[in-house]
Design a protein around this motif. Structure first.
Motif, PDB file in Angstrom:
ATOM      1  N   ASP A   1      -1.849   2.148   1.788  1.00  0.00           N
ATOM      2  CA  ASP A   1      -1.419   1.166   0.800  1.00  0.00           C
ATOM      3  C   ASP A   1      -0.586   0.111   1.520  1.00  0.00           C
ATOM      4  O   ASP A   1       0.308   0.430   2.306  1.00  0.00           O
ATOM      5  CB  ASP A   1      -0.574   1.847  -0.279  1.00  0.00           C
ATOM      6  CG  ASP A   1      -0.245   0.914  -1.427  1.00  0.00           C
ATOM      7  OD1 ASP A   1       0.492  -0.063  -1.196  1.00  0.00           O
ATOM      8  OD2 ASP A   1      -0.725   1.163  -2.550  1.00  0.00           O
ATOM      9  N   ARG A   2      -0.865  -1.139   1.239  1.00  0.00           N
ATOM     10  CA  ARG A   2      -0.180  -2.208   1.963  1.00  0.00           C
ATOM     11  C   ARG A   2       1.335  -2.182   1.755  1.00  0.00           C
ATOM     12  O   ARG A   2       2.093  -2.670   2.590  1.00  0.00           O
ATOM     13  CB  ARG A   2      -0.739  -3.565   1.538  1.00  0.00           C
ATOM     14  CG  ARG A   2      -0.205  -4.698   2.387  1.00  0.00           C
ATOM     15  CD  ARG A   2      -1.062  -5.923   2.281  1.00  0.00           C
ATOM     16  NE  ARG A   2      -0.532  -6.984   3.116  1.00  0.00           N
ATOM     17  CZ  ARG A   2      -1.155  -8.105   3.355  1.00  0.00           C
ATOM     18  NH1 ARG A   2      -2.339  -8.332   2.834  1.00  0.00           N
ATOM     19  NH2 ARG A   2      -0.610  -9.032   4.129  1.00  0.00           N
ATOM     20  N   SER A   3       1.776  -1.592   0.664  1.00  0.00           N
ATOM     21  CA  SER A   3       3.210  -1.519   0.411  1.00  0.00           C
ATOM     22  C   SER A   3       3.932  -0.680   1.457  1.00  0.00           C
ATOM     23  O   SER A   3       5.160  -0.753   1.585  1.00  0.00           O
ATOM     24  CB  SER A   3       3.475  -0.945  -0.985  1.00  0.00           C
ATOM     25  OG  SER A   3       3.021   0.396  -1.074  1.00  0.00           O
ATOM     26  N   ALA A   4       3.165   0.130   2.230  1.00  0.00           N
ATOM     27  CA  ALA A   4       3.772   0.979   3.256  1.00  0.00           C
ATOM     28  C   ALA A   4       3.912   0.280   4.600  1.00  0.00           C
ATOM     29  O   ALA A   4       4.556   0.815   5.505  1.00  0.00           O
ATOM     30  CB  ALA A   4       2.941   2.246   3.436  1.00  0.00           C
ATOM     31  N   TYR A   5       3.328  -0.909   4.736  1.00  0.00           N
ATOM     32  CA  TYR A   5       3.291  -1.537   6.053  1.00  0.00           C
ATOM     33  C   TYR A   5       4.684  -1.794   6.625  1.00  0.00           C
ATOM     34  O   TYR A   5       4.970  -1.491   7.769  1.00  0.00           O
ATOM     35  CB  TYR A   5       2.544  -2.867   5.985  1.00  0.00           C
ATOM     36  CG  TYR A   5       1.039  -2.765   5.868  1.00  0.00           C
ATOM     37  CD1 TYR A   5       0.393  -1.552   5.628  1.00  0.00           C
ATOM     38  CD2 TYR A   5       0.244  -3.901   5.990  1.00  0.00           C
ATOM     39  CE1 TYR A   5      -0.973  -1.475   5.513  1.00  0.00           C
ATOM     40  CE2 TYR A   5      -1.134  -3.831   5.872  1.00  0.00           C
ATOM     41  CZ  TYR A   5      -1.748  -2.620   5.629  1.00  0.00           C
ATOM     42  OH  TYR A   5      -3.097  -2.552   5.517  1.00  0.00           O
ATOM     43  N   TYR A   6       5.541  -2.425   5.836  1.00  0.00           N
ATOM     44  CA  TYR A   6       6.826  -2.889   6.358  1.00  0.00           C
ATOM     45  C   TYR A   6       8.014  -2.332   5.584  1.00  0.00           C
ATOM     46  O   TYR A   6       9.052  -2.960   5.487  1.00  0.00           O
ATOM     47  CB  TYR A   6       6.886  -4.421   6.331  1.00  0.00           C
ATOM     48  CG  TYR A   6       5.734  -5.075   7.039  1.00  0.00           C
ATOM     49  CD1 TYR A   6       5.646  -5.040   8.428  1.00  0.00           C
ATOM     50  CD2 TYR A   6       4.727  -5.708   6.330  1.00  0.00           C
ATOM     51  CE1 TYR A   6       4.591  -5.625   9.095  1.00  0.00           C
ATOM     52  CE2 TYR A   6       3.656  -6.300   6.993  1.00  0.00           C
ATOM     53  CZ  TYR A   6       3.598  -6.264   8.366  1.00  0.00           C
ATOM     54  OH  TYR A   6       2.554  -6.843   9.032  1.00  0.00           O
ATOM     55  N   THR A   7       7.882  -1.167   5.020  1.00  0.00           N
ATOM     56  CA  THR A   7       8.986  -0.591   4.253  1.00  0.00           C
ATOM     57  C   THR A   7      10.100  -0.150   5.188  1.00  0.00           C
ATOM     58  O   THR A   7       9.909  -0.015   6.398  1.00  0.00           O
ATOM     59  CB  THR A   7       8.526   0.618   3.431  1.00  0.00           C
ATOM     60  OG1 THR A   7       8.142   1.664   4.333  1.00  0.00           O
ATOM     61  CG2 THR A   7       7.362   0.271   2.536  1.00  0.00           C
ATOM     62  N   ARG A   8      11.247   0.085   4.618  1.00  0.00           N
ATOM     63  CA  ARG A   8      12.369   0.638   5.369  1.00  0.00           C
ATOM     64  C   ARG A   8      12.633   2.057   4.877  1.00  0.00           C
ATOM     65  O   ARG A   8      13.766   2.513   4.774  1.00  0.00           O
ATOM     66  CB  ARG A   8      13.605  -0.248   5.174  1.00  0.00           C
ATOM     67  CG  ARG A   8      13.736  -1.363   6.207  1.00  0.00           C
ATOM     68  CD  ARG A   8      12.666  -2.426   6.130  1.00  0.00           C
ATOM     69  NE  ARG A   8      12.773  -3.261   4.949  1.00  0.00           N
ATOM     70  CZ  ARG A   8      11.873  -4.164   4.594  1.00  0.00           C
ATOM     71  NH1 ARG A   8      10.788  -4.338   5.319  1.00  0.00           N
ATOM     72  NH2 ARG A   8      12.030  -4.892   3.518  1.00  0.00           N
ATOM     73  N   ASN A   9      11.554   2.770   4.546  1.00  0.00           N
ATOM     74  CA  ASN A   9      11.663   4.097   3.953  1.00  0.00           C
ATOM     75  C   ASN A   9      11.406   5.218   4.958  1.00  0.00           C
ATOM     76  O   ASN A   9      10.844   6.257   4.620  1.00  0.00           O
ATOM     77  CB  ASN A   9      10.693   4.232   2.771  1.00  0.00           C
ATOM     78  CG  ASN A   9      11.062   3.309   1.631  1.00  0.00           C
ATOM     79  OD1 ASN A   9      12.235   3.037   1.412  1.00  0.00           O
ATOM     80  ND2 ASN A   9      10.063   2.825   0.911  1.00  0.00           N
ATOM     81  N   GLY A  10      11.757   4.991   6.194  1.00  0.00           N
ATOM     82  CA  GLY A  10      11.649   6.056   7.185  1.00  0.00           C
ATOM     83  C   GLY A  10      10.213   6.487   7.429  1.00  0.00           C
ATOM     84  O   GLY A  10       9.325   5.660   7.667  1.00  0.00           O
ATOM     85  N   GLU A  11       9.960   7.789   7.340  1.00  0.00           N
ATOM     86  CA  GLU A  11       8.663   8.341   7.707  1.00  0.00           C
ATOM     87  C   GLU A  11       7.573   8.057   6.679  1.00  0.00           C
ATOM     88  O   GLU A  11       6.383   8.146   6.999  1.00  0.00           O
ATOM     89  CB  GLU A  11       8.796   9.850   7.912  1.00  0.00           C
ATOM     90  CG  GLU A  11       9.702  10.222   9.076  1.00  0.00           C
ATOM     91  CD  GLU A  11       9.761  11.721   9.303  1.00  0.00           C
ATOM     92  OE1 GLU A  11       9.074  12.448   8.564  1.00  0.00           O
ATOM     93  OE2 GLU A  11      10.493  12.150  10.204  1.00  0.00           O
ATOM     94  N   VAL A  12       7.954   7.743   5.444  1.00  0.00           N
ATOM     95  CA  VAL A  12       6.972   7.512   4.390  1.00  0.00           C
ATOM     96  C   VAL A  12       6.108   6.299   4.739  1.00  0.00           C
ATOM     97  O   VAL A  12       6.611   5.206   4.978  1.00  0.00           O
ATOM     98  CB  VAL A  12       7.668   7.292   3.031  1.00  0.00           C
ATOM     99  CG1 VAL A  12       6.634   6.983   1.952  1.00  0.00           C
ATOM    100  CG2 VAL A  12       8.489   8.521   2.652  1.00  0.00           C
TER     101      VAL A  12
END
Length: 391
Positions: free
Chosen positions: A362-373
């Motif tokens: 999911d593109r929302s995971a590309y640049y998150t600051r949510n660690g390993e997720v």
């Protein structure tokens, strides 16, 4: 014809186990340093991420700041502090433990920056004082929160500062070598500082770094000479994006002539490869931009091929084995870079080789600051099938 899964000796020096490249992809997972001079620091989670993908013939790291003035985006690592060097050593050790080969990409963003993330709130620097109208970078807003902000007006680098920047790149390359990288790639694409110098419309300087073809490309060539001297021939690559518009780059009527001149000069300097890529559309940014393949005309690429004895990496929306092999079959390129497929497929080489389906992140995971997720939690195909069989 070359096979996607056969080995290659890159630059006559670096053995690659296949012709699949994991290209630079910024993922904003760095740690904060204890001191302002530490910069954004690579960490153990990043070591896991790159180690999971060590099946690639070549991994090229996410881009790295060569010094504090080159910090154009928040959460981008660098290679100018001791803390950053210790962090990157974790990564190279893990990649090598898993049998991988890894180059570090180096850049200076030039005018694509914002004072909120530069030392002492200083202005960005550039080839001239022309602002990159319409471009954004990931920086601090007036409330201190990170967001995409319009770039600011740059301060032109003096002649002496440009010459000193060559030494800065050489020092960064030396640091990369010390922490175990197998080579470095110079980011001379996407409207960042090196390409700003090469563009005949943007570069209106009247010193020895502006005007003629020799002068406009002098900055790149001086850096290449310094970095090759540090790493040795066959361990330096250069990324180019001729005709690119990212970073608000103006259309350049001399782009084809400049490209062929640069290719020839790089070939004379022991450069291992040239990395050709497609671009982010100019109205987009890292999180919202639209990606579209952008390929060089085959006739132009054939001319470049005749001028350059090293390898060409083609990066342009490849997401399956057939298209990648077709590109190799043209005889115009030697290695194929798979970008986004590597996000959700740490075992990409194995999936391509066996015809297994590719996962899609999911593109929302590309640049998150949510660690390993959305970063290190993507399973391999074998693990998924084993889990399914066990249940």
């Amino acid at each position: 014809m070359a096979n996607l899964f056969e080995s290659q000796l890159l630059g006559g020096t670096v053995p690659l186990k296949n012709r699949i490249v994991m290209p630079p992809m910024t993922r904003t997972r760095t740690s904060e340093g204890e001191l302002p001079t530490d910069g954004d620091i690579p960490n153990g989670m990043m070591a896991t991420y790159y180690g999971q993908r060590a099946g690639a013939g070549l991994i090229i790291s996410e881009v790295n700041d060569v010094d504090q003035s080159s910090h154009g985006y928040a959460r981008i690592p660098g290679i100018h502090s001791e803390a950053q060097m210790r962090g990157w050593r974790l990564v190279t050790d893990e990649v090598h433990r898993r049998g991988g080969t890894m180059f570090m990409q180096l850049w200076h963003v030039g005018r694509l920056a914002h004072s909120s993330i530069l030392p002492h709130g200083q202005a960005p620097v550039g080839v001239t004082a022309e602002r990159a109208e319409g471009s954004e970078v990931f920086a601090h807003g007036p409330d201190g929160r990170l967001r995409f902000m319009p770039v600011e007006t740059p301060r032109p680098l003096s002649t002496d500062e440009v010459s000193a920047m060559v030494d800065t790149f050489a020092k960064a390359a030396a640091n990369a070598r010390k922490v175990g990288f197998d080579g470095v790639e110079l980011h001379a694409a996407n409207g960042y500082l090196i390409e700003q110098f090469m563009n005949s419309v943007l570069n209106t300087r009247t010193d020895r770094y502006g005007g003629s073809m020799d002068n406009r490309t002098r900055f790149l060539m001086d850096i290449v000479d310094a970095v090759v001297a540090e790493f040795g021939p066959g361990r330096v690559g250069v990324r180019l994006s001729p005709f690119g518009k990212y970073g608000s780059m103006p259309a350049d009527p001399l782009v084809e002539d400049t490209f062929l001149y640069v290719v020839e000069q790089l070939g004379r300097r022991g450069v291992a490869y040239i990395h050709l890529l497609y671009e982010l559309l100019p109205e987009g940014n890292m999180e919202t931009g639209v990606f579209k393949p952008r390929y060089l005309d085959h006739a132009l690429l054939a001319k470049a091929r005749a001028l350059f004895p090293g390898a060409f990496i083609w990066c342009g929306g490849f997401n399956d084995r057939a298209r990648a092999q077709d590109a190799l079959d043209t005889g115009l390129v030697d290695l194929i870079a798979f970008g986004r497929p590597y996000i959700a497929n740490p075992d990409l080489v194995e999936r391509l080789k066996n015809g297994w389906p590719l996962a899609v992140a999911d593109r929302s995971a590309y640049y998150t600051r949510n660690g390993e997720v959305g970063y290190t939690d993507f399973p391999t195909y074998r693990s998924v099938t084993l889990d399914a069989a066990a249940s």
